[in-house]
Scaffold this motif. Structure first.
Motif, mmCIF file in Angstrom:
data_model
loop_
_atom_site.group_PDB
_atom_site.id
_atom_site.type_symbol
_atom_site.label_atom_id
_atom_site.label_comp_id
_atom_site.label_asym_id
_atom_site.label_seq_id
_atom_site.Cartn_x
_atom_site.Cartn_y
_atom_site.Cartn_z
ATOM 1 N N LYS A 40 38.946 42.978 -50.511
ATOM 2 C CA LYS A 40 40.364 42.664 -50.744
ATOM 3 C C LYS A 40 40.972 41.951 -49.530
ATOM 4 N N THR A 41 40.667 42.477 -48.351
ATOM 5 C CA THR A 41 41.191 41.871 -47.125
ATOM 6 C C THR A 41 40.626 40.474 -46.951
ATOM 7 N N LEU A 44 42.611 37.959 -48.912
ATOM 8 C CA LEU A 44 43.860 37.562 -48.255
ATOM 9 C C LEU A 44 43.591 36.609 -47.095
ATOM 10 N N GLN A 45 42.553 36.901 -46.316
ATOM 11 C CA GLN A 45 42.260 36.071 -45.142
ATOM 12 C C GLN A 45 41.813 34.666 -45.550
ATOM 13 N N PHE A 83 49.450 42.385 -41.215
ATOM 14 C CA PHE A 83 48.143 42.997 -40.992
ATOM 15 C C PHE A 83 48.246 44.521 -41.102
ATOM 16 N N GLN A 84 47.079 45.158 -41.137
ATOM 17 C CA GLN A 84 47.057 46.630 -41.192
ATOM 18 C C GLN A 84 47.688 47.241 -39.960
ATOM 19 N N ASP A 158 48.375 43.325 -46.075
ATOM 20 C CA ASP A 158 47.063 43.976 -46.095
ATOM 21 C C ASP A 158 47.228 45.457 -45.768
ATOM 22 N N GLU A 159 47.333 46.273 -46.815
ATOM 23 C CA GLU A 159 47.486 47.727 -46.657
ATOM 24 C C GLU A 159 48.529 48.041 -45.579
ATOM 25 N N TRP A 189 49.957 42.025 -52.470
ATOM 26 C CA TRP A 189 49.921 43.288 -51.714
ATOM 27 C C TRP A 189 48.571 43.935 -51.968
ATOM 28 N N VAL A 190 47.809 44.136 -50.919
ATOM 29 C CA VAL A 190 46.491 44.779 -51.046
ATOM 30 C C VAL A 190 46.625 46.254 -50.717
ATOM 31 N N THR A 191 46.055 47.090 -51.547
ATOM 32 C CA THR A 191 46.167 48.525 -51.318
ATOM 33 C C THR A 191 44.974 49.238 -51.934
ATOM 34 N N GLU B 425 43.089 39.706 -34.703
ATOM 35 C CA GLU B 425 44.351 39.582 -35.442
ATOM 36 C C GLU B 425 45.486 39.105 -34.539
#
Lengths: 213, 525
Positions: A40-41, A44-45, A83-84, A158-159, A189-191, B425
């Motif tokens: 998932k991440t 997004l990247q 980012f996370q 990302d989460e 939205w990634v979760t 990041e």
């Protein structure tokens, strides 16, 4: 609109995106769920232009942004990425962190946007501090401020609620929701917990290497 | 609707130029002299004339090489043993003192080997005066002792430092499943095996290439033989041929340990080691304490001799007066090396980081370390000894290039380690907001890398200050460095002058480390 057409991304032998196809319509709010480590991440990247792809293409608003040979610079895609972890630059103050993406804008616009964002995120008293002096919640809000101050058309998260307490989660959800409604942005939205965004009535999709189901 | 359109003019390539071409300046400055050297040496082979039909006395030289290898192996073994004992001590009673010990050893890294030699000459003389008449003042044994002591800080830092980057839970799990002594015997060697092998290889190579200590204690090693060959014959081909066995052996060892370099230098963070509470039996504690004791002794010997000599203090003014030009020359050479070398190191580190830390990349980086200092000097002399390059040949630029050739790889390694620790990041967040990669480099990447760059530059400065092998060949006429003068004084027995120069070197080292103490922690990534 973001369109992914036959996008393939691999880490060595491990194929994470396998001829991935999906279209994120304009102004949509999509929650992508799936277990950790599934890709998932990476998705997004790739959309953000932070990772190259082996095949396929990414198109954003009629412009081809990613192919195997070339990629449009991430800063030219009008997108924001949460980012996370806050990813604040430790040698810059909070103010400098937030204004970094607006340095090419006129002074008046910068100050106007800054005033608006610090008011909505309640971080006015943190501007002179450095990231090391911030609490986790403060750092998260500053990170959001840095992303949202540029008013991106696309917002990739990302989460973003990982490691946050309930109060802070509610804060972040409110901020993102307000932004989505106000600026008509396209949000992805990634979760791994789809329930955390259910209050925003997103379109929930499950990630798989060839697309979203 | 046609969604497909070619990318417009704002499309940029995925990586910026240091990540694509950053290795070229490094290759040009470091590898080009060596490549030209070997090519010219090969071309000169047909012209070698020897009426007896024998190029060298192969039997004598094979025996000399064998003795040198045994010597280097024994030094490396001693250093690794001391390093392992210190690692054991760090797990047990040494937890609180570990960082102080590391800092002290870091300072001592830069003390030139001739200063160690002087210190031990004095101490051994003292032992003979108080009744230990049998102690030799020259020979293989005493040279082994001094060489081991001089290189002990290198091994101890790498091996004991290897403990500090381990996962703390591994140690806790060991305590739950067996005795602490069993941990030391069964588990600790395996945990720090990469560090032991790497430290052993580095010390082995450094010993093989050093001729300062062996010559002071009157033993002949292969490195001296190479230097003598060039001094007597001025033949590039003969010198290269003579050094080939050493170069091949060192390159082979380097190639073997290359795979361990990422584990040892490029992964992990120094962790807080307090509270592990390993409890060893007394005999284990006493044995392990030998390690840090030897390390401290290795530092104390040269420093005590320098600072406790009354004659040194009395003659210090005169020593400085006579050596001020050499001192300024040394400082200038090292400072220039930093100015020229820092961008090269950053570009090379970024290139390796972007490509991935492969064995090929590491060999390109560390291969020159396997060259004896004499060979580096010879390579530079023969490359630049032309009319058009006279401005380099007859200037301080030549010894600057010598220092870069020998020590720039270490600076790159330090910066690369810092790059790998950097949260990517932080860079991505900047790339998402700023399309100009040069600006991102200037405003974000370089400030984040600043501690690594400063450490790499400092390492190059300190190692350059104590360099002798290549400097003695490349320093232009009319100039000299502190280490050359010190080495000459030592041979002539001018002890007070040597002590004075040693004091200057130690003072310079200490002053250059002061900024590290005051580096603002809040700015650290």
């Amino acid at each position: 609109m973001i369109s992914l057409q036959d996008v393939t991304k691999a880490y060595g032998e491990q194929v994470v995106l396998d001829r991935f196809c999906h279209v994120f319509t304009t102004h949509s709010f999509t929650a992508i769920q799936g277990p950790s480590g599934i890709g998932k991440t990476t998705l997004l990247q790739v959309i953000a232009g932070l990772l190259p792809i082996e095949n396929g293409r990414v198109v954003m608003d009629d412009q081809v942004t990613n192919t195997r040979e070339q990629a449009l610079h991430p800063a030219l895609r009008h997108l924001g990425f949460v980012f996370q972890f806050p990813a604040l630059w430790p040698h810059l103050t909070v103010r400098q962190n937030i204004l970094y993406g607006l340095m090419r804008q006129p002074h008046t616009l910068r100050e106007e946007r800054l005033a608006e964002i610090i008011s909505s995120l309640e971080i006015a008293d943190l501007l002179a501090k450095r990231p090391a002096e911030l609490s986790g919640g403060q750092a998260r809000r500053v990170s959001l401020a840095r992303t949202l101050v540029t008013q991106p058309r696309y917002l990739l998260l990302d989460e973003p609620l990982n490691n946050l307490d309930t109060r802070l989660k509610d804060q972040v959800l409110t901020i993102v929701s307000d932004y989505w409604h106000k600026h008509q942005a396209t949000v992805i939205w990634v979760t791994h917990e789809p329930g955390e965004v259910s209050g925003l009535s997103p379109v929930v999709r499950t990630f798989c290497p060839s697309g979203l189901v | 609707m046609n969604l497909l359109k070619k990318a417009d003019n704002k499309s940029v390539s995925r990586t910026n130029w240091p990540e694509r071409f950053g290795h070229w300046p490094f290759l040009f400055v470091i590898w080009l002299p060596l490549v030209v050297l070997f090519i010219r040496a090969a071309l000169g082979i047909p012209d070698l004339a020897d009426p007896d039909g024998r190029l060298f006395d192969y039997g004598r030289e094979a025996w000399l090489l064998f003795k040198t290898l045994v010597y280097a192996t024994s030094v490396a073994g001693t250093v690794c043993l001391a390093g392992f004992l210190t690692a054991t001590y760090v797990c047990g009673p040494g937890q609180r003192q570990v960082r102080s010990l590391m800092f002290l050893l870091l300072i001592s890294l830069a003390i030139p080997s001739s200063v160690h030699a002087l210190g031990w000459l004095k101490w051994l003389g003292l032992f003979r005066e108080i009744g230990f008449a049998g102690i030799a003042s020259r020979g293989w044994l005493v040279s082994w002792l001094v060489q081991s002591m001089a290189l002990l800080p290198v091994g101890v830092l790498i091996i004991a430092g290897g403990v500090l980057i381990q996962n703390r839970e591994q140690f806790l799990a060991a305590r739950l499943l067996g005795s602490d002594t069993r941990f030391v015997i069964k588990l600790l060697p395996g945990l720090v095996r990469p560090q032991i092998l790497t430290a052993g290889a580095i010390v082995w190579i450094l010993t093989l290439n050093d001729y300062a200590i062996p010559s002071i204690f009157s033993i002949n090693t292969y490195a001296i033989e190479i230097f003598v060959e060039y001094s007597s014959s001025y033949s590039l081909t003969r010198t290269v041929l003579k050094s080939l066995p050493l170069v091949l052996l060192q390159t082979t060892v380097l190639a073997v340990v290359l795979g361990l370099v990422p584990q040892v230098f490029l992964t992990g963070r120094l962790r807080d080691f307090a509270g592990l509470n390993f409890s060893f039996p007394r005999h284990v504690t006493a044995l392990s304490a030998l390690g840090p004791f030897l390390a401290l002794f290795a530092v104390a010997v040269p420093l005590s001799v320098i600072f406790l000599s009354q004659d040194m203090w009395r003659e210090l003014g005169l020593t400085f007066e006579q050596s001020v030009m050499d001192y300024l020359t040394s400082l200038s050479i090292c400072a220039l090396a930093i100015v020229i070398g820092s961008p090269l190191a950053i570009w090379m580190a970024r290139w390796i980081h972007a490509r991935g830390v492969s064995r090929r990349a590491l060999f390109l980086l560390l291969g020159p370390v396997a060259m004896p200092g004499t060979l580096t000097g010879v390579a530079l002399i023969h490359l630049f000894n032309h009319v058009r390059t006279n401005w380099i040949y007859n200037s301080l630029l030549l010894p600057v290039l010598a220092i870069l050739g020998r020590f720039l790889p270490f600076a790159v390694l330090v910066i690369l380690a810092w790059l790998k620790r950097l949260d990517r990041e932080l860079i991505w967040a900047a790339q998402l907001l700023e399309p100009d990669d040069a600006r991102t480099t200037r405003r974000i990447l370089l400030p984040l890398l600043a501690p690594g760059i400063a450490t790499g530059a400092l390492l190059m400065f300190l190692m350059g200050l104590g360099e002798l092998g290549a400097s003695v060949l490349t320093v232009p006429p009319g100039f000299s460095t502190l280490t050359i003068r010190l080495y000459n004084y030592l041979h002539y027995g001018a002890t007070d002058r040597v002590l004075g120069l040693s004091f200057l070197i130690v003072l310079t080292i200490t002053l250059s480390l002061v900024p590290l103490i005051f580096w603002p922690r809040s700015r650290q990534s």
